[in-house]
Each structure stands twice: as structure tokens, then as C-alpha cells.
Scaffold this active site. Structure first.
Site: not given
Ligand SMILES: Cc1ncc(COP(=O)(O)O)c(C=O)c1O
Length: 233
Positions: A191
Site C-alpha cells: 500500500k
Molecule cells: C480492497 C482490500 N480490502 C482489504 C484488504 C486487506 O488488507 P490487509 O492486507 O492489510 O489485511 C486489501 C489488501 O490488499 C484490499 O486490497
């Protein structure tokens, strides 16, 4: 400045965004002997998000997935509840609610772009619908975001923004993640802002703030205790 070694034949999917003082901050935390959450750096980080983006209460989590799972707990999602999410998203958007026994109702993409097709949304609402989860893939909100919020209000539905990919993205100047009752951000390595793994639950509805903090502290009032708010009986 930290320079990351890269293999010459390797085209990276992403490069973690590093600004310089990371190792110094880690060293400060190690030297202070405060390596668990809710220390000085947690406080500063949460304060930054509250001030900079106008979030009522920001709680750092271990991931964006955690933030979504916390949102489902906080909204007391029960088996059989229906949650509307876009069909084009990451697994965690759905899983967070499936873990609570919810039924996921997918809204298909717009014919011209992968974001949810607002025209298909209202017919999917039933008496069991509890929440709509707009997802900002690549930081893109649906063009009809204000209409989506108005629709949710009309049907008395929660709005949980999946803002995992939307740090610093805005809709008409206002930061994404400040529109819904709740919003989840991700600070995964891929990110724009990264903690390696990390996330944040934005609580924009003050009614949810006190319980959010108790869920965050694993069912205890430790945060209130640490602030000196509890008096002995
Ligand atoms: C749209 C979306 N929601 C939720 C997540 C989950 O985030 P994390 O990887 O920090 O758990 C991601 C991660 O890529 C995502 O792209």
C-alpha cells in the site's frame, strides 16, 4: 535513507514506501521497552489520522483485514444478516462478515469500470440487509458515493468503507474513509503507506467509539484504565 536491494532481473510489483526515520523509530521503541501496541508511536499515529483526515477515532490494527473483522464485530453482525459488497474486491471484504455468519450479497461491476454499479444496488436491499461496503479499488470511489450514502441512510444501513487501498484518496476534496460509519485502511507492504503489515479502523460515528475501544483491547477497558478514567469502587 534506506535503499532496498533488488535483483537486476526482477520487476517489483511494489516497492515499500520508506521515508527515512523508520529504523530510528523502531530503535526508540526497542530502547523504551514498549513493543506491544498502544504505546507512544500508536498514540502519535492515531492522533495524526484523526487530525489530518478528520476521523473521529482512529484505532491501529494488525492489518486491513483485522480492521474489517473488527467492524463486523462492532456492528454486531449476526448469522443470516446480509452485507452488500462489490463483486470485484479482495477476499477480506467478504470474509470479515462471513466469519460472523453473514450472507454476502454481491453487487456487480459497472459495465464501464470495475467499481460497483450503483444502478444495481437498491434492488439487492432486503429486510435482512445490515450494511453496504463500498470498496475503493486502486483508490477509486464509486462516482455515485453521495447517492450510495443517501440510500444507506434511507434504509437505515451501516456503511463500512473498505478504504484499504485509499489512503490519501479523496472524493471532491474529502478524504475517503471519512464518509461511512466505519472505514478500514490497510498498511500492508503493497500500500501507499506501509507498516509492513498493518491497518486502521476509522470510527466516524461517535456512537461506536467506546465499544470499538473495548473490542480493540480484547474485551477489556484497559485503554480507559491507562488514561486514568477508572476509579476504584
Ligand atoms: C480492497 C482490500 N480490502 C482489504 C484488504 C486487506 O488488507 P490487509 O492486507 O492489510 O489485511 C486489501 C489488501 O490488499 C484490499 O486490497
Amino acid at each position: 535513507m534506506i535503499t532496498l536491494p533488488l535483483h537486476p532481473d526482477f520487476i517489483p510489483f511494489n516497492r515499500p514506501y520508506l521515508v527515512g526515520p523508520e529504523l530510528d523509530y523502531i530503535q526508540q521503541a526497542v530502547v523504551a521497552g514498549k513493543l506491544s501496541g498502544n504505546g507512544e508511536f500508536t498514540r502519535r499515529c492515531q492522533h495524526f489520522f484523526e487530525q489530518h483526515y478528520g476521523i473521529h477515532k482512529a484505532l491501529l490494527t494488525n492489518s486491513g483485514t483485522d480492521a474489517l473483522e473488527m467492524a463486523a464485530l462492532l456492528l454486531d453482525i449476526q448469522p443470516g444478516d446480509e452485507i452488500i459488497i462489490p463483486s470485484y474486491t479482495f477476499t477480506s471484504t467478504a470474509n470479515a462478515f462471513v466469519l460472523r455468519g453473514a450472507r454476502i450479497v454481491f453487487v456487480d461491476s459497472h459495465p464501464d469500470h470495475p467499481n460497483l454499479d450503483f444502478a444495481q444496488l437498491e434492488p439487492l436491499i432486503t429486510p435482512r440487509t445490515r450494511a453496504i461496503v463500498p470498496v475503493y479499488y486502486g483508490g477509486q470511489p464509486p462516482a455515485e458515493l453521495p447517492r450510495l450514502l443517501a440510500l444507506a441512510e434511507r434504509y437505515n444501513l451501516w456503511v463500512v468503507e473498505d478504504a484499504a487501498q485509499a489512503i490519501e484518496a479523496r472524493y471532491e476534496g474529502r478524504p475517503l474513509g471519512t464518509f461511512g460509519h466505519l472505514a478500514a485502511f490497510s498498511f500492508h507492504e503493497t500500500k501507499n503507506l506501509s507498516a509492513g503489515e498493518g491497518g486502521l479502523l476509522a470510527i466516524n460515528d461517535p456512537r461506536l467509539a467506546a465499544r470499538a475501544e473495548i473490542i480493540w483491547e480484547k474485551g477489556t477497558n484497559r485503554a480507559a484504565f491507562a488514561r486514568g478514567e477508572l476509579t476504584p469502587d
